[in-house]
Design a protein around this motif. Sequence first.
Motif, PDB file in Angstrom:
ATOM      1  N   MET A 146       0.816  -1.210   0.000  1.00 55.76           N
ATOM      2  CA  MET A 146       0.000   0.000   0.000  1.00 55.76           C
ATOM      3  C   MET A 146       0.853   1.264   0.000  1.00 55.76           C
ATOM      4  O   MET A 146       0.505   2.261  -0.646  1.00 55.76           O
ATOM      5  N   PHE A 147       1.985   1.236   0.728  1.00 57.20           N
ATOM      6  CA  PHE A 147       2.906   2.375   0.670  1.00 57.20           C
ATOM      7  C   PHE A 147       3.361   2.606  -0.772  1.00 57.20           C
ATOM      8  O   PHE A 147       3.417   3.742  -1.258  1.00 57.20           O
ATOM      9  N   GLY A 148       3.702   1.511  -1.466  1.00 56.80           N
ATOM     10  CA  GLY A 148       4.156   1.618  -2.846  1.00 56.80           C
ATOM     11  C   GLY A 148       3.087   2.188  -3.764  1.00 56.80           C
ATOM     12  O   GLY A 148       3.358   3.055  -4.607  1.00 56.80           O
ATOM     13  N   ILE A 149       1.834   1.718  -3.595  1.00 62.36           N
ATOM     14  CA  ILE A 149       0.725   2.230  -4.425  1.00 62.36           C
ATOM     15  C   ILE A 149       0.515   3.719  -4.168  1.00 62.36           C
ATOM     16  O   ILE A 149       0.293   4.510  -5.104  1.00 62.36           O
ATOM     17  N   ALA A 150       0.597   4.125  -2.899  1.00 66.20           N
ATOM     18  CA  ALA A 150       0.403   5.539  -2.560  1.00 66.20           C
ATOM     19  C   ALA A 150       1.478   6.408  -3.204  1.00 66.20           C
ATOM     20  O   ALA A 150       1.186   7.487  -3.743  1.00 66.20           O
ATOM     21  N   VAL A 151       2.727   5.941  -3.179  1.00 67.61           N
ATOM     22  CA  VAL A 151       3.828   6.718  -3.773  1.00 67.61           C
ATOM     23  C   VAL A 151       3.650   6.826  -5.281  1.00 67.61           C
ATOM     24  O   VAL A 151       3.803   7.907  -5.878  1.00 67.61           O
ATOM     25  N   VAL A 152       3.319   5.726  -5.942  1.00 71.97           N
ATOM     26  CA  VAL A 152       3.147   5.735  -7.405  1.00 71.97           C
ATOM     27  C   VAL A 152       1.969   6.640  -7.795  1.00 71.97           C
ATOM     28  O   VAL A 152       2.068   7.429  -8.748  1.00 71.97           O
ATOM     29  N   ALA A 153       0.866   6.545  -7.065  1.00 69.04           N
ATOM     30  CA  ALA A 153      -0.295   7.377  -7.372  1.00 69.04           C
ATOM     31  C   ALA A 153       0.026   8.851  -7.182  1.00 69.04           C
ATOM     32  O   ALA A 153      -0.371   9.705  -7.996  1.00 69.04           O
ATOM     33  N   THR A 154       0.752   9.189  -6.122  1.00 67.60           N
ATOM     34  CA  THR A 154       1.119  10.581  -5.873  1.00 67.60           C
ATOM     35  C   THR A 154       2.043  11.112  -6.960  1.00 67.60           C
ATOM     36  O   THR A 154       1.870  12.234  -7.459  1.00 67.60           O
ATOM     37  N   ALA A 155       3.032  10.312  -7.341  1.00 67.53           N
ATOM     38  CA  ALA A 155       3.957  10.726  -8.403  1.00 67.53           C
ATOM     39  C   ALA A 155       3.211  10.920  -9.723  1.00 67.53           C
ATOM     40  O   ALA A 155       3.452  11.891 -10.458  1.00 67.53           O
ATOM     41  N   GLY A 156       2.280  10.024 -10.028  1.00 65.77           N
ATOM     42  CA  GLY A 156       1.493  10.165 -11.250  1.00 65.77           C
ATOM     43  C   GLY A 156       0.655  11.429 -11.245  1.00 65.77           C
ATOM     44  O   GLY A 156       0.540  12.127 -12.260  1.00 65.77           O
ATOM     45  N   ALA A 157       0.049  11.745 -10.085  1.00 68.93           N
ATOM     46  CA  ALA A 157      -0.753  12.964  -9.982  1.00 68.93           C
ATOM     47  C   ALA A 157       0.106  14.206 -10.196  1.00 68.93           C
ATOM     48  O   ALA A 157      -0.294  15.152 -10.880  1.00 68.93           O
ATOM     49  N   ALA A 158       1.315  14.217  -9.601  1.00 71.03           N
ATOM     50  CA  ALA A 158       2.204  15.375  -9.740  1.00 71.03           C
ATOM     51  C   ALA A 158       2.657  15.568 -11.187  1.00 71.03           C
ATOM     52  O   ALA A 158       2.813  16.702 -11.657  1.00 71.03           O
ATOM     53  N   LEU A 159       2.840  14.485 -11.912  1.00 68.24           N
ATOM     54  CA  LEU A 159       3.262  14.590 -13.310  1.00 68.24           C
ATOM     55  C   LEU A 159       2.116  15.042 -14.214  1.00 68.24           C
ATOM     56  O   LEU A 159       2.310  15.858 -15.127  1.00 68.24           O
ATOM     57  N   LEU A 160       0.911  14.527 -13.963  1.00 63.98           N
ATOM     58  CA  LEU A 160      -0.206  14.785 -14.866  1.00 63.98           C
ATOM     59  C   LEU A 160      -0.865  16.131 -14.649  1.00 63.98           C
ATOM     60  O   LEU A 160      -1.499  16.666 -15.571  1.00 63.98           O
ATOM     61  N   ILE A 161      -0.764  16.701 -13.445  1.00 57.51           N
ATOM     62  CA  ILE A 161      -1.484  17.947 -13.180  1.00 57.51           C
ATOM     63  C   ILE A 161      -0.943  19.094 -14.022  1.00 57.51           C
ATOM     64  O   ILE A 161      -1.630  20.078 -14.294  1.00 57.51           O
ATOM     65  N   ARG A 162       0.303  18.985 -14.486  1.00 57.46           N
ATOM     66  CA  ARG A 162       0.869  20.045 -15.325  1.00 57.46           C
ATOM     67  C   ARG A 162       0.305  20.023 -16.734  1.00 57.46           C
ATOM     68  O   ARG A 162       0.480  20.977 -17.490  1.00 57.46           O
ATOM     69  N   ARG A 163      -0.387  18.921 -17.097  1.00 48.68           N
ATOM     70  CA  ARG A 163      -0.808  18.741 -18.485  1.00 48.68           C
ATOM     71  C   ARG A 163      -2.309  18.948 -18.698  1.00 48.68           C
ATOM     72  O   ARG A 163      -2.798  18.738 -19.797  1.00 48.68           O
ATOM     73  N   ARG A 164      -3.052  19.290 -17.651  1.00 50.32           N
ATOM     74  CA  ARG A 164      -4.499  19.450 -17.844  1.00 50.32           C
ATOM     75  C   ARG A 164      -4.942  20.847 -17.433  1.00 50.32           C
ATOM     76  O   ARG A 164      -4.308  21.529 -16.627  1.00 50.32           O
ATOM     77  N   ASP A 165      -6.065  21.280 -18.023  1.00 52.89           N
ATOM     78  CA  ASP A 165      -6.648  22.572 -17.694  1.00 52.89           C
ATOM     79  C   ASP A 165      -7.459  22.466 -16.410  1.00 52.89           C
ATOM     80  O   ASP A 165      -7.898  21.383 -16.018  1.00 52.89           O
ATOM     81  N   PHE A 166      -7.682  23.592 -15.772  1.00 54.43           N
ATOM     82  CA  PHE A 166      -8.529  23.605 -14.587  1.00 54.43           C
ATOM     83  C   PHE A 166      -9.989  23.391 -14.998  1.00 54.43           C
ATOM     84  O   PHE A 166     -10.459  23.962 -15.991  1.00 54.43           O
TER      85      PHE A 166
END
Length: 572
Positions: A549-569
Motif C-alpha cells: 500500500m505504501f508503494g501504491i500511494a507513492v506511485v499514485a502521488t507521483a502520477g498525480a504530480a506529473l499529470l497535473i501540469r498537463r491538464r486545464d482547470f
Amino acid sequence: MSTTTTERTPSEPPERTRAHAHSTQRPQGATRTLAVLLRQRLRRDRWQLLIWILAIALLALFSAASIQNTYGDAKGRADLLTLAIANPAILMLRGLPQGSGLAAVTYFEIFTFLALLAGLMSTFLAVRHSRAEEETGRAELVASTPAARILPTVATLVHGVLANVVLAVAVALGFIASGLPVGGSFLAGAATGGVGVAFVAVGLLLAQLMMTSRGANGAAAALVVLAYVLRGIGDATGTVTGDGTHMVSSWPSWLSPIGWGEQTSAYVRDDWTPLLLDLALAVVLMVVVFALQSVRDSGAGLIPERPGRADARATLSGPLGLAWRLQWPTILGWTVGGLFTGLLAGALGSVVSSSVADDPALANIRSALGTIGSGGSGPLTQVFIAAIFSIVGVLAAACATQVAIRLRQEEAAGAAEVLMSTPLSRVRWLLQFLLVGVIAIVLVLAAAGLASGLSAVSAGESASIVNDSFAAAAAQLPVALVYLGVLVFVFVLAPRWTVPLAWTLLGLGAFVGIFGGLVGMPEWMRDLSPFTHVPVVVGTPDWTGGYWMFGIAVVATAGAALLIRRRDFAIG
C-alpha cells in the motif's frame, strides 16, 4: 335595440380584474415551479443519495447475517447481551437490549448506527440546498423567478422527506431479505427514515441561523452526534427487566430523535407511536424555518460569524499555511473522533478480556474479532484494540478523503486558478495539500493511539499496552495513505468524478474489508479492499500488505504530480 356589454365598476380597477382572472392559475404555476425545483434537486443528488441509501441498506441487509454467523443460537446471543448490560460503554455504542431473539439482537446491534447515518445524510442534504445555495448566490437568482424565496425551501423539504421514505423502504427490504419478520422490518425502516426526516428540519433550521454552509454542517453534525450520545446515556443508565436480556432506558433517551426510533422496539413490541415525536419535531421546526425565511435577508444569518483579523498571519503567506487554514476545522473534527474511538477501544478491550476470562461461554468473541480487519492472534485485549482500530483507520481514511475533495472544491470555485496567477506552480500547490493530508492522518492515528493506551492502563492493563495501541494505530497508516494518493490521482485524472468516487470507494472499501468476513464474502472480493491488507501487529507481525500500500500511494502521488501540469482547470 339593445346591446350586451360588460361593464366594470369604478371600484374594480383593470389590474384587479386581471389578477382575479388569473387567480385560478397561480396554484398550478406554483405546482409546476415546485416540480421543476424538485426535479433539479433529485438530479443534482442522484449519485450522492444512491450511495447513501445503498450503503445504509447494505448494512441492514448484512447485519442479521453477521449476528447469525457469530452468535448462531439463543444462548450465544443471550451471553452477548449479558456482557453488554454489564458494561455501560457497550450500551453507549450499540443500543437498548430487547431480548435474545435474532431480530431483536440485530436491531440492538445496528439501528442506532443506521439512524446516525440517516441523520448525517439528511442534514447534509438540507444545508446543500439552502445555505450553500445562498453562499454561491444561486438562491438569490432563483428568488428573482416565480419561485420566490419560500418554494425552494418547500422543495428541499419535500426532497428530504422523499429521500428518507426511499431510505426507509430500502432498510426494510434489507432486513426482510436477511430473513427477519416483515412487520418489524418495515417498522425498523420507518424508524430510520423518521430520524432522517427530523434531521432534515434540523438542517434547514441551522441553515437559517448560520452564516456559512460549513458552520451549518458542523453544527448539524454536532447535533446528530449529541442525539446519539443522549440516546447512549439513556441506554447505559437504564433498568434491566424480565429475564436479564431486556432493558428500559432512562429519560435522556427521550430527548433524542434516535432514542425515539429505538423506543419503537421493532421485532418485540412493534410500537409505532414514538415515531409521532419525530414528525412533531419536524413540523415545529419547519414552522420556525418558514417564519425566519420570510423575514431574513438572503445570505444573512441570525448567528453572526466571528470577525476575522485585519491582517493575515505570516503563516498564510505560503500555500502550506493556506491549505492548513482551509482544512484545520475538518482535521480537528476527525482527530477528536479518533480520540474518542481510542478511549473506547482501550477501556472496552480490558472489559471484554476480563469478561471472557470470567465466563468461558463468551469465548466466541475472540473468533468474531478475528474476522474483523486483518485478524491476528495474541492477548485478547490486544486483539480487541487492533479490531476496533479498524474504525480508526476509516476515520483517518475519511480525513484523507476530505483533503482530496477540498482540492476539487478549490478548483471548482476558481480559487485554485487565482492562485496559479502567482508564481505558485501547480505541482507545488498539489504537494502542499498532500502534505497537509499526511499530517492530518498522523494526527488522527496518534490521538487514537494515545487515548487507547492511557484508557487501557487506567482500566488495569500493564504499561506495555501503550506500545500495542500505537502499533495498532501505525498499522492503519498505509490504508489512509493509499486512499490519499489514489483519490488525488483521481482528482487530477477525472476532477468531476472526485467527490462521488471518493465517498463510494471509502464506503465500499470499509464495508468489504472490515465486515466482509462476518457476512461470508468470498476472499477475492475482500482482497479488493485496502482494509483487508492492514498489517498484522498482534502476535507475529506481518507488514507485507502495508509495504504494497505504501508503494501504491507513492506511485499514485507521483502520477498525480506529473499529470497535473498537463491538464486545464475544471471550474464549476
